[in-house]
Each structure stands twice: as C-alpha cells, then as structure tokens.
Scaffold this motif. Structure first.
Motif: not given
Length: 653
Positions: A460-473
């Motif tokens: 799953x993907x979490x991207x609240x803004x252009x400078x924060x990107x997380x893929x988590x299980x």
C-alpha cells in the motif's frame, strides 16, 4: 487540514480498490487538485478518508474503483523467441525479496527474475546484471557470458567495457575476455580509441594517462588531471598554472598558462585569468573570446553556455551565446540546458529555503522566449523532440512548445519516462511500469507478494505530499480478524505511514520508505522495513532499517530474546562472538576503535534458515559510509543457547 471519513462509499467493494481525488473550485472551474495520501484501499474495513485544507471554499471528492491485481505468475520461457533488443529489465517483488528479470514487448516474463539488479540490453546484445554485489553479463537468452565476479561493469564503448575487481580496473571485450592483465587505480571508458586511467604514487597523489583499446599504456600517467578525448583532442593539466590541449599521440597542440582552464565545448574553454578570479572563455588557440566576468561558467553546448553572475556563492544564472551576450538574463536560481534548443529556468519553491527544490518553466534557448509558464517540478533532456517532466500531480512528456505532448502516457506521481525499444518505461514514485506507444500499460511492478495460501503481502502507498512517500506492507491471510488488524496497524506505524509528513510547506525534510520480504518459512514472516530521512539543506540523509519477525498463526512479533532459553546469558555470548569478528575479520576493519561495547538485550537482528544476524545503525560503531554493520552468527555456533522447543524457533522449524 480536515480529515473526512468516506467509509460508506466503499461498502460492498471488499474485492476491489478504492481511490480518491479532491478538487477545489477556483471561480472558473474545478481546476485545483488537492494532493491526497494516494493509497489503495484494499479491504472494506480499512479507514477510507480524504483530507482538505482548512480554508473556506468549494471542494469536490471523486472516487472510483479498480479491480484487484492478480497474483504474479511466471510463464514458461520460450528461449527460441527471445531477442535481446525486445527485452526490458523489470523488478518483481517475491517472497525471496525483490528480484529482477526481463519482460518482452507484450509484458510477458522472458527471463525469470533471479538477479539483484538488471540493466538494459546494449546494442551488442549483452546486459549487465548483479548478484550478491557482483556484476556479470548475460545474453538475450539469459545465458551468462561473464559470470558475476566483478564489483563493477560499465556499459560497452567502442567494443570495450571497463570492469573492476579487488586488483583494480581493466578492460574486457564483447566476449567477456580481459584484453590485458594490467590493472589501473581508475579507468574510464574508451573515447576515440583512448581510455583515461590513473595511477597513485607512493606519496598518495594520482597521475593520469591513457590506454588504447588493447589496454596498452599509450600515454603514460604524467598529467595532474585530464579529460576524455573529444573531436581528436583532450585537455590535460601539466602542472599548477599550465594546461594543454593534446592529440591522441600526446603532442601538445596548444598551451594555456592560467590558474584554471575547463574542458572544451564548441571550441571554447572556460578559464580564470587570476587565482580565485572571475571566469571567461578562451578559444582553443589560447586567445580570449569572452573576457572574465562571471562567478561560474559551464562548458558551451549547442552554441550556448550557462553562467552565474552572483557573488558569494549565490545563484544568478543565465544563458549566453558564443559572443558573451545574454540570451536569458542572469536572474534565475537554475538554468538547465535540455538540448534541442530548449532550456529549463528554475526559481525556488520557497525563496527563504531554496534548497527544498525549484519550479521550472521551458524557454527557447535561441531567443530566450519563455514557451510555457506551467510550473514543473522535474525536467529531463529532450530526445526526438520530447522531454519527460513532472508537475505537482503527474509525469508526462512535453513537446518543443513546452506543452503537454500528444504522446502518452500520463501517470499520477513524480518520476521519469524513457523510451525502451518500442515501449515506454515509467519510473514513477519509485515503481516501474511499461507502456506501448499508444499509452496502453503492458506491465507494472506487482503489488501482491504471494507467500503460500492463504498468506500474501499486499503493498500500500502513503503519499501526503510530494516530499513524503511510503510503501508499507499489509499481511493478508491471518485467520483471526482482530489479530490481523493489530499486526497490520503495527506494520503501518513502524513504516511511518501515518501522521508524519503532513506538515505541508512547514515540512523541513523529505522521507521515503519501502519494504521487502526478507525471509519466509513455515509460519514465520520476516519483513525488512527501510526508510531514508533527508533534512533539507543537509549534506546527506539518515537511513533506517527495521526487521519484523511475525508469526502468521498468532500475530506475535518476536524479539531477540525470544530465540533463546529463559535465563541464558545470550547477550554476553553474542557480544563476545561479535567482538571476536571485529578483532579478527579484516572485513570489519572500518569499525571505529574502542566504540564497540557489546550488544543489547533488544539488539536489532534478523534470521534466515541458516543464521542469526545482528546489526548496528550508521555512526553507531562505524562511519556513515559503512551503512549498517552486520554480523552473521551461524546457529551451530550458538545452538546450546537456543530454545529449540520455544515458539520462535518452532515458527520456522
């Protein structure tokens, strides 16, 4: 920011994915897109929400459904149908970790994923692949032409590739054979029959010379500095205050007696007439073409050069012609030559913090006229009248007018598009996909990692803004619903995929996070959660790494002590083993003297089928460049301490 739950909208959609978009009315239309967390909602009991600014206005929420992605299936390889020029490197997330293989133009797997990394096939039909930090070469059938024994292999140039091993650098031919047994301390690729090399003296200084295609030293290492040959000449530094332009035989064509002379471009060379003085440009014959007047001067290309006029290391960049006339005034924070008579002009996103990034517009390099005012956050060079760019919302091609090109695709997120044979490769938001020229997606990196029924790991993907990107299980298949929720809530929290990163313009760092399956056996799933936090303006960021050891039957997260018998002195025993490795194994010579004081009871660790691994964070006992110092301890060495009847050990035995 206001957070609005939308769970009612997703009811009954537990077999698909829900995605949302938020738009704000600007008085003319729904033209302002409000960035969201950009995550896929896979289960109906997930919390589905959108965020909107706490600013008065009219907002619209769009939502749509996508079918779930099928689990990855690797088809049989038909070697007779393979051609290297039709194959494309592709990463696959598997229970063995992320491995690279190759797909064909239809998106089918042609060479099964078995490499740690894989590069494009070169015109000679060979591709560089990596296994266990070693590089080799394969052909279009996947056959090894050079076994992965080198620490580095460069792309082929003029029938030769630079390789390196523990002995140094040398050249190989297209059959993978070393053309010479000689080694250099450094070696560059061939340019016009000459390869720049360096050799270090006993005093620690390096001198430069040139090899030919057979690895023969045709020009000895006598130069203090040197560049590649271009157009039959190369610039070399003879000594302080003396530079020369030489031919391939080493004959001096022109000498320049200045404190600094830069590499030639379009027949002009940047230079300083005085030490630490301003820059101008020389003709190759040594006469001055443009008087020193700039605080920085880049090489000419296409009849133009980027210069800087700001003092005290500031940024006031512009573009000049070969007479020194300004085509674009020196008022920009950045000026990037993109080729094909186009440049990108950059201004800071935040004037008070210019280091957080720029917004770019496209201009004509001949006239200086701005062609498009649409703000771009990333730009690449033009090729065949197209350039890959991204803005606050999407990645796409622009044409030479600076406008969005007719050539698809247009992909949500930030990244680059590039041509790969007849396909278009998209590297967007740290994930890869391929499209045909009509914009149809033919392959995408899988986001479902099959373990064994009923278990799988979803991305799953979490991207609240252009400078924060997380893929988590998200672990699927845990039988008890409450246990499943607790496990996945903890994984999301450990991945920093909630709360953090929503600071908007106040955020003073960037963060990326990702994960891999590190080990899976019986009921034990080991996940590696890694991250990289980069404070804006810092010299470098700080990586993080967490391994989670999860029992898929009961949802328990194991700690190091759970592996050992109650009351055992495992901390002292493991501390002694690691201490001996540091003292006796040369591979740990980088450890700071007197910094290792033993391990802790909850020392970071991970396991596989053969050994226990203990690791330390950067700077903890070693330099930053050492990464995460890791120590392997075979189970046979500590079997007397292990609780072989314990739940942890039994979860994977």
């Amino acid at each position: 920011m206001l957070r609005i739950k939308l769970n009612e909208l997703g009811k009954g959609w537990d077999t698909g994915l829900v995605q949302t978009e938020v738009w704000r009315w600007d008085g003319i239309g729904w033209n302002e897109c409000i960035p969201q967390q950009e995550e896929d909602f896979i289960r109906a009991d997930d919390e589905l929400f959108v965020t909107i600014p706490a600013v008065e206005g009219l907002y619209r929420v769009d939502y749509f459904r996508k079918p779930p992605e099928p689990q990855i299936v690797l088809p049989e390889v038909e070697e007779s149908a393979l051609r290297a020029d039709l194959l494309h490197p592709a990463p696959f997330k598997l229970k063995e970790g992320t491995l690279w293989g190759y797909i064909n133009n239809e998106g089918r797997t042609a060479i099964e994923p078995r490499y740690d990394y894989a590069e494009d096939f070169q015109p000679n039909g060979l591709a560089i692949v990596q296994r266990k930090d070693r590089s080799g070469l394969i052909d279009g059938t996947g056959k090894e032409k050079v076994k992965p024994v080198y620490s580095f292999i460069a792309p082929f140039s003029e029938g030769r590739a630079v390789v390196s091993d523990a002995k140094g650098y040398t050249l190989i031919d297209e059959k993978g054979k070393e053309v010479t047994s000689a080694r250099a301390d450094y070696l560059n690729s061939l340019h016009e029959g000459r390869a720049l090399f360096s050799r270090q003296s006993t005093t620690g200084t390096s001198r430069y010379g040139y090899w030919d295609a057979q690895g023969k030293e045709v020009l000895p290492a006598v130069y203090e500095d040197a560049g590649d040959f271009m157009g039959g000449t190369a610039l070399v530094k003879i000594k302080d205050g003396e530079f020369a332009l030489i031919d391939p035989q080493g004959a001096v064509l022109h000498s320049y007696h200045y404190p600094f002379v830069g590499y030639p471009g379009d027949g002009l060379l940047a230079f300083q007439a005085e030490e630490n003085g301003k820059y101008g440009y020389l003709r190759t014959d040594g006469t001055i073409a443009i008087q020193p007047q700039f605080t920085a001067a880049l090489p000419f290309s296409g009849g133009r050069a980027v210069i800087n006029t700001a003092a005290d290391y500031g940024n006031a960049y512009g573009l000049i012609d070969m007479k020194g006339q300004q085509i674009i005034p020196a008022t920009y924070y950045e000026v990037l030559q993109l080729g094909e008579d186009r440049v990108a002009l950059g201004t800071p996103l935040d004037a008070a913090r210019p280091y957080i990034g720029s917004r770019y517009v496209i201009a004509d390099a001949v006239t200086g006229r701005i062609l498009s005012n649409h703000p771009l956050l990333g730009v690449n060079n033009y090729q065949n009248s197209l350039a890959s760019v991204y803005d606050a919302k999407e990645t796409y091609f622009i044409d030479k007018s600076g406008q969005k090109a007719a050539q698809p695709p247009v992909i949500p997120g930030a990244g680059t598009l590039s041509f790969s044979g007849s396909l278009i490769r998209a590297d967007v938001d740290l994930r890869m996909s391929y499209y045909d020229r009509s914009g149809k997606q033919v392959w995408r990196q899988n986001s479902v990692i099959p373990l064994r029924p009923p278990y799988s790991v979803l991305e799953k993907k979490y991207k609240p803004n252009k400078d924060y990107l997380v893929y988590y299980p998200v672990v699927e298949g845990i039988a008890i619903t409450d246990v499943s929720r607790v496990v996945n809530d903890k994984l999301r929290s450990l991945s920093l995929a909630e709360g953090a990163g929503t600071g908007g313009t106040a955020q003073d760092f960037s963060y990326t996070g990702d994960f891999n399956v590190s080990f899976f056996r019986k009921n034990l799933l080991v996940l590696e959660l890694n991250g990289y936090r980069f404070p804006f303006g810092a010299a470098h960021g700080m990586p993080t790494k967490i391994y989670t050891h999860i029992n898929l039957r009961n949802g328990k997260f194991y700690r190091l002590g759970d592996l050992f018998k109650p009351g055992s002195k495992y901390v002292q025993k493991l501390s002694d083993i690691v201490g001996k490795q540091i003292a006796n194994d040369p591979q740990y010579s980088y450890v700071f003297p007197n910094t290792y004081k033993g391990i802790t009871a909850d020392q970071p660790f991970y396991v596989d089928e053969e050994a226990l691994y203990l690791y330390f964070a950067p700077y903890e006992i070693a330099p930053y460049a050492a990464g995460f110092p890791t120590f392997r301890i075979p189970y046979a060495e500590i079997m007397g301490l292990i609780s072989t009847e314990g739940e942890f050990w039994q979860s994977f035995h």
